[in-house]
Every structure is written in structure tokens, then in C-alpha cells.
Design an enzyme around this catalytic site. Structure first.
Site, PDB file in Angstrom:
ATOM      1  N   HIS A 174      14.215  25.901  66.753  1.00 17.34           N
ATOM      2  CA  HIS A 174      13.368  27.003  67.217  1.00 17.34           C
ATOM      3  C   HIS A 174      13.652  27.315  68.685  1.00 17.34           C
ATOM      4  CE1 HIS A 174      10.452  25.525  63.958  1.00 17.34           C
ATOM      5  NE2 HIS A 174      10.880  26.706  63.551  1.00 17.34           N
ATOM      6  N   SER A 210      11.516  22.169  60.123  1.00 19.40           N
ATOM      7  CA  SER A 210      10.245  21.485  60.393  1.00 19.40           C
ATOM      8  C   SER A 210       9.875  20.564  59.240  1.00 19.40           C
ATOM      9  CB  SER A 210       9.136  22.506  60.627  1.00 19.40           C
ATOM     10  OG  SER A 210       9.376  23.227  61.806  1.00 19.40           O
ATOM     11  N   LYS A 256       0.607  27.134  53.824  1.00 22.15           N
ATOM     12  CA  LYS A 256       1.674  26.135  53.922  1.00 22.15           C
ATOM     13  C   LYS A 256       1.121  24.728  54.146  1.00 22.15           C
ATOM     14  CE  LYS A 256       5.866  28.473  55.472  1.00 22.15           C
ATOM     15  NZ  LYS A 256       6.870  28.521  56.535  1.00 22.15           N
ATOM     16  N   ARG A 266      19.445  29.710  59.048  1.00 23.71           N
ATOM     17  CA  ARG A 266      20.220  28.471  59.050  1.00 23.71           C
ATOM     18  C   ARG A 266      21.310  28.497  57.984  1.00 23.71           C
ATOM     19  NH1 ARG A 266      14.738  25.421  58.686  1.00 23.71           N
ATOM     20  NH2 ARG A 266      14.991  26.561  56.770  1.00 23.71           N
TER      21      ARG A 266
END
Length: 170
Positions: A19, A135, A43, A97
Site C-alpha cells: 500500500h 493484507s 470483510k 498485483r
């Protein structure tokens, strides 16, 4: 010429070196960058929204000092395009990514363009050293006692160690 205000949205649970890489690169493309921390209760984040805002704010202060530019951190719990308008953002920054990220992000960018055609979305590819960091993986490795120091800052590692009750691990 109009001012370029970029908005980099995410859950940031936790904020990773990946990030920070995107933020540093995005900051050079806009006049003002807002890092927007999404509530995203769906989430099931490890950190509360307030904790994530606090963590991201601390990380951005360090990065902002290094870059010599201001980066604003704001929480949000609304439709992204409405939040962009509220902030005066005319550009959304998204990090990619892998090819699997692109498909999802491409669909979201298309939907957002229909909702607000005047707000552009740009994609920044993760740097080679950050392409595998997520994450979700950081939390899983940390939860199982693995070394996450190469994926997050020392301050974030400390917060994760405290959450997992492993403050005395290396």
C-alpha cells in the site's frame, strides 16, 4: 489547469508495504492525495475503522515527511463515487498485483465510470518487490506466528503482534 485530487481507497486491514508503495507513487501523479479508509464491515476487518484510520494516519505522516508532500487520510462508509465528489477527487487510484486483481478492478472501474463519467480510474502495478503482499496473507502469517517484518512497517507489526497476543515474538 484544474487541480488533480486523487483518492486511493481501501480497507487497509492492515496497511502494508505494498500500500505504501502505491501511495508514494500516486502522490507524484496528483496535486493532493486522499487515502480513503473504507469501513467495509462485510470483510470482517481485524482492526476497527478508528484503529485503521489511526494506523494509516501514522504511516502516511512518516511517508509524507519522506516525500515532502501532504497526504490526507479520511474514513468513509458510502458509495465510493459519492465520496469522491464529497472530497473533490477527480481521480481514483487502484493498485494491481496480478491478473486476477485486474479482472475485478476492471469491472469496478467500468461500473464507477457509469456512475460518474467525470472521475477517472488509474491502475498502478505493484512494484516487483510488493506483488505478492496482501493484507489477508500478512494477517494469516502473523496469526500463525510467522515473521511479517518484511511486509509491514515496524509500527504495524507491533499492532498486529498485540492483536495476536504475540508481542514477544521476533
Amino acid at each position: 489547469m484544474s487541480r488533480r485530487v486523487g483518492l486511493y481507497p481501501g480497507t487497509f486491514d492492515p496497511v502494508t508495504n505494498g500500500h505504501l508503495d502505491i501511495v508514494a507513487r500516486a502522490a507524484g501523479l496528483v496535486d493532493h492525495l486522499i487515502v480513503a479508509v473504507a469501513a467495509n464491515a462485510g470483510k470482517g476487518p481485524l482492526f476497527s475503522l478508528d484503529e485503521r484510520v489511526e494506523i494509516v494516519t501514522a504511516e502516511m505522516a512518516d511517508l509524507s515527511a519522506q516525500l515532502g508532500t501532504g497526504i490526507e487520510v479520511r474514513p468513509f462508509d458510502s458509495l465510493l463515487m459519492n465520496f469522491c465528489r464529497e472530497c473533490g477527487a477527480n481521480l481514483i487510484v487502484r493498485g494491481l498485483r496480478a491478473v486476477s486483481d485486474f479482472e475485478y478492478e476492471f469491472q469496478m472501474a467500468g461500473m464507477n465510470a457509469r456512475l460518474a463519467p467525470d472521475i477517472e480510474t488509474i491502475f498502478l502495478m505493484a512494484s516487483e518487490r510488493c506483488q505478492f503482499i496482501s493484507s489477508r496473507f500478512v494477517k494469516e502469517i502473523g496469526r500463525l506466528g510467522g515473521d511479517i517484518s518484511q511486509f509491514v512497517s515496524p509500527a504495524v507489526k507491533s499492532r498486529l503482534d498485540t492483536k495476536f497476543g504475540s508481542g514477544d515474538r521476533p
